[in-house]
Design a protein around this motif. Structure first.
Motif, mmCIF file in Angstrom:
data_model
loop_
_atom_site.group_PDB
_atom_site.id
_atom_site.type_symbol
_atom_site.label_atom_id
_atom_site.label_comp_id
_atom_site.label_asym_id
_atom_site.label_seq_id
_atom_site.Cartn_x
_atom_site.Cartn_y
_atom_site.Cartn_z
ATOM 1 N N LEU A 127 0.833 -1.169 -0.136
ATOM 2 C CA LEU A 127 0.063 -0.262 0.133
ATOM 3 C C LEU A 127 0.734 1.069 0.135
ATOM 4 O O LEU A 127 0.595 2.311 -0.661
ATOM 5 N N LEU A 128 2.016 1.249 0.744
ATOM 6 C CA LEU A 128 3.056 2.640 0.817
ATOM 7 C C LEU A 128 3.615 2.661 -0.380
ATOM 8 O O LEU A 128 3.933 3.770 -0.791
ATOM 9 N N LEU A 129 4.008 1.673 -0.946
ATOM 10 C CA LEU A 129 4.785 1.826 -2.293
ATOM 11 C C LEU A 129 3.826 2.330 -3.323
ATOM 12 O O LEU A 129 4.283 3.036 -4.103
ATOM 13 N N GLN A 130 2.810 1.750 -3.493
ATOM 14 C CA GLN A 130 1.690 2.408 -4.466
ATOM 15 C C GLN A 130 1.484 3.818 -4.285
ATOM 16 O O GLN A 130 1.413 4.401 -5.058
ATOM 17 N N GLU A 131 1.257 4.138 -2.963
ATOM 18 C CA GLU A 131 0.914 5.449 -2.642
ATOM 19 C C GLU A 131 2.361 6.440 -2.969
ATOM 20 O O GLU A 131 2.171 7.521 -3.288
ATOM 21 N N LYS A 132 3.485 5.771 -2.625
ATOM 22 C CA LYS A 132 4.645 6.652 -3.131
ATOM 23 C C LYS A 132 4.827 6.776 -4.659
ATOM 24 O O LYS A 132 5.209 7.925 -4.902
ATOM 25 N N ALA A 133 4.567 5.806 -5.259
ATOM 26 C CA ALA A 133 4.522 5.830 -6.686
ATOM 27 C C ALA A 133 3.555 6.823 -7.209
ATOM 28 O O ALA A 133 3.898 7.849 -8.230
ATOM 29 N N ARG A 134 2.480 7.106 -6.251
ATOM 30 C CA ARG A 134 1.378 8.172 -6.968
ATOM 31 C C ARG A 134 1.803 9.503 -6.575
ATOM 32 O O ARG A 134 1.777 10.310 -7.638
ATOM 33 N N LEU A 135 2.382 9.634 -5.394
ATOM 34 C CA LEU A 135 3.122 10.945 -4.981
ATOM 35 C C LEU A 135 4.218 11.256 -6.137
ATOM 36 O O LEU A 135 4.306 12.310 -6.490
ATOM 37 N N ASP A 136 5.008 10.081 -6.227
ATOM 38 C CA ASP A 136 6.134 10.639 -7.170
ATOM 39 C C ASP A 136 5.692 11.005 -8.501
ATOM 40 O O ASP A 136 6.229 12.042 -9.215
ATOM 41 N N SER A 137 4.477 10.423 -9.201
ATOM 42 C CA SER A 137 4.177 10.755 -10.418
ATOM 43 C C SER A 137 3.386 12.261 -10.433
ATOM 44 O O SER A 137 3.488 12.800 -11.374
ATOM 45 N N THR A 138 2.726 12.444 -9.340
ATOM 46 C CA THR A 138 2.230 13.716 -9.159
ATOM 47 C C THR A 138 2.980 14.783 -9.287
ATOM 48 O O THR A 138 2.974 15.798 -9.730
ATOM 49 N N ALA A 139 4.386 14.747 -8.339
ATOM 50 C CA ALA A 139 5.251 15.706 -8.290
ATOM 51 C C ALA A 139 6.226 15.595 -9.654
ATOM 52 O O ALA A 139 6.301 16.804 -10.143
ATOM 53 N N ASP A 140 6.278 14.543 -10.418
ATOM 54 C CA ASP A 140 6.765 14.875 -11.928
ATOM 55 C C ASP A 140 5.746 15.768 -12.697
ATOM 56 O O ASP A 140 6.322 16.265 -13.787
ATOM 57 N N GLU A 141 4.486 15.451 -12.759
ATOM 58 C CA GLU A 141 3.465 15.935 -13.439
ATOM 59 C C GLU A 141 3.502 17.725 -13.257
ATOM 60 O O GLU A 141 3.565 18.269 -14.104
ATOM 61 N N ALA A 142 3.751 17.948 -12.131
ATOM 62 C CA ALA A 142 4.060 19.257 -11.603
ATOM 63 C C ALA A 142 5.170 19.931 -11.967
ATOM 64 O O ALA A 142 4.822 20.961 -12.557
ATOM 65 N N ALA A 143 6.174 19.404 -11.831
ATOM 66 C CA ALA A 143 7.579 19.752 -12.626
ATOM 67 C C ALA A 143 7.486 20.023 -14.007
ATOM 68 O O ALA A 143 7.903 20.934 -14.641
ATOM 69 N N ARG A 144 6.908 19.160 -14.704
ATOM 70 C CA ARG A 144 6.600 19.215 -16.202
ATOM 71 C C ARG A 144 5.609 20.250 -16.628
ATOM 72 O O ARG A 144 5.887 21.151 -17.366
ATOM 73 N N ALA A 145 4.571 20.453 -15.834
ATOM 74 C CA ALA A 145 3.769 21.783 -15.998
ATOM 75 C C ALA A 145 4.605 22.996 -15.690
ATOM 76 O O ALA A 145 4.091 23.881 -16.666
ATOM 77 N N ALA A 146 5.208 23.036 -14.798
ATOM 78 C CA ALA A 146 5.879 24.254 -14.436
ATOM 79 C C ALA A 146 6.924 24.481 -15.528
ATOM 80 O O ALA A 146 7.079 25.585 -16.124
ATOM 81 N N GLU A 147 7.662 23.276 -15.929
ATOM 82 C CA GLU A 147 8.655 23.769 -17.307
ATOM 83 C C GLU A 147 7.776 24.128 -18.477
ATOM 84 O O GLU A 147 8.473 25.127 -19.242
ATOM 85 N N GLU A 148 6.859 23.592 -18.647
ATOM 86 C CA GLU A 148 5.847 23.918 -19.923
ATOM 87 C C GLU A 148 5.457 25.386 -19.740
ATOM 88 O O GLU A 148 5.429 26.282 -20.753
ATOM 89 N N GLU A 149 4.884 25.859 -18.585
ATOM 90 C CA GLU A 149 4.506 27.111 -18.356
ATOM 91 C C GLU A 149 5.771 28.058 -18.503
ATOM 92 O O GLU A 149 5.509 29.152 -19.091
ATOM 93 N N GLU A 150 6.804 28.067 -18.046
ATOM 94 C CA GLU A 150 8.015 28.659 -18.013
ATOM 95 C C GLU A 150 8.514 28.871 -19.355
ATOM 96 O O GLU A 150 8.840 30.116 -19.754
ATOM 97 N N ALA A 151 8.575 27.759 -20.136
ATOM 98 C CA ALA A 151 8.889 27.754 -21.672
ATOM 99 C C ALA A 151 7.738 28.725 -22.297
ATOM 100 O O ALA A 151 8.183 29.603 -23.193
ATOM 101 N N ARG A 152 6.580 28.490 -22.081
ATOM 102 C CA ARG A 152 5.667 29.324 -22.735
ATOM 103 C C ARG A 152 5.487 30.601 -22.495
ATOM 104 O O ARG A 152 5.348 31.610 -23.304
#
Length: 172
Positions: A111-136
Motif C-alpha cells: 500500500l505504501l509503495l503504491q502511494e509513494k509511486a502516486r505521489l512521485d508521479s504527481t510531483a513529476d507532472e507538476a514539474a513538467r507543467a511548471a517547465e511548460e509554463e516557464e517555456a511558454r
C-alpha cells in the motif's frame, strides 16, 4: 465486557456504540486479541517496525492516512533532531519513519509503495507543467526590477555600494 475496535475503550455489555468513535464496532475480548489489539487492562506488547520513510511531514501524513483507511495501526516517528545530525554523522537521512505493527507489515508495504509511486508521479507532472509554463511564458518575462530609491544595493563581488541617487549637488 465489550471493547471499541478503534480506540480500545471498555464498555458494559448493553452499550451499542463507542462514545468517542461513532460508528466503531464494539466487540468482545476474544475478537480484540484475534486482531492483535490490546485491551485497556493489558499492557501493549506490540512491536512496531519501520515500513517506509518520508522526507517531509505532509508525505508522512499522507502515508498514515492510507494505512488508517485500511485499519493498520501506525504512528510517525521523527528520525533525527535537526541539521546538526548531518554535520555530526555526515549522512542525510529521511525526516520521518512510518511505523506499523510488525504483524501488519506484509499488508502495509505494498500500500505504501503504491502511494509513494502516486505521489512521485504527481510531483513529476507538476514539474513538467511548471517547465511548460516557464517555456511558454519565457518570452513575456518581466524586466528586472530597479532597486528602490534609498535602499542599499548588495554587490557580492564589491560588498555594499551606496544606492543610486538622482540628486544633483550644486556647489554654488
Amino acid at each position: 465486557m465489550k471493547y471499541c475496535m478503534q480506540c480500545g475503550s471498555e464498555y458494559q455489555d448493553g452499550v451499542k456504540e463507542c462514545a468517542d468513535c461513532p460508528g466503531s464496532a464494539l466487540v468482545d475480548a476474544e475478537a480484540m486479541s484475534q486482531r492483535h489489539i490490546p485491551l485497556s487492562s493489558e499492557s501493549d506488547t506490540r512491536k512496531f517496525v519501520r515500513a517506509i520513510t518520508a522526507d517531509d511531514p505532509l508525505t508522512a501524513e499522507d502515508y498514515v492516512r492510507v494505512l488508517e483507511a485500511e485499519r493498520i495501526p501506525v504512528f510517525i516517528r521523527p528520525r533525527r533532531g535537526g541539521a546538526v545530525d548531518v554535520l555530526t554523522t555526515g549522512t542525510l537521512e529521511p525526516w520521518w519513519e512510518i511505523m506499523v505493527g510488525e504483524e501488519h507489515l506484509q499488508r502495509a508495504h505494498p500500500l505504501l509503495l503504491q502511494e509513494k509511486a502516486r505521489l512521485d508521479s504527481t510531483a513529476d507532472e507538476a514539474a513538467r507543467a511548471a517547465e511548460e509554463e516557464e517555456a511558454r511564458d519565457g518570452s513575456h518575462r518581466a524586466p528586472a526590477q530597479q532597486p528602490l530609491r534609498g535602499s542599499l544595493v548588495v554587490d557580492y563581488e564589491r560588498k555594499i555600494r551606496p544606492p543610486p541617487t538622482s540628486l544633483v549637488v550644486d556647489d554654488e
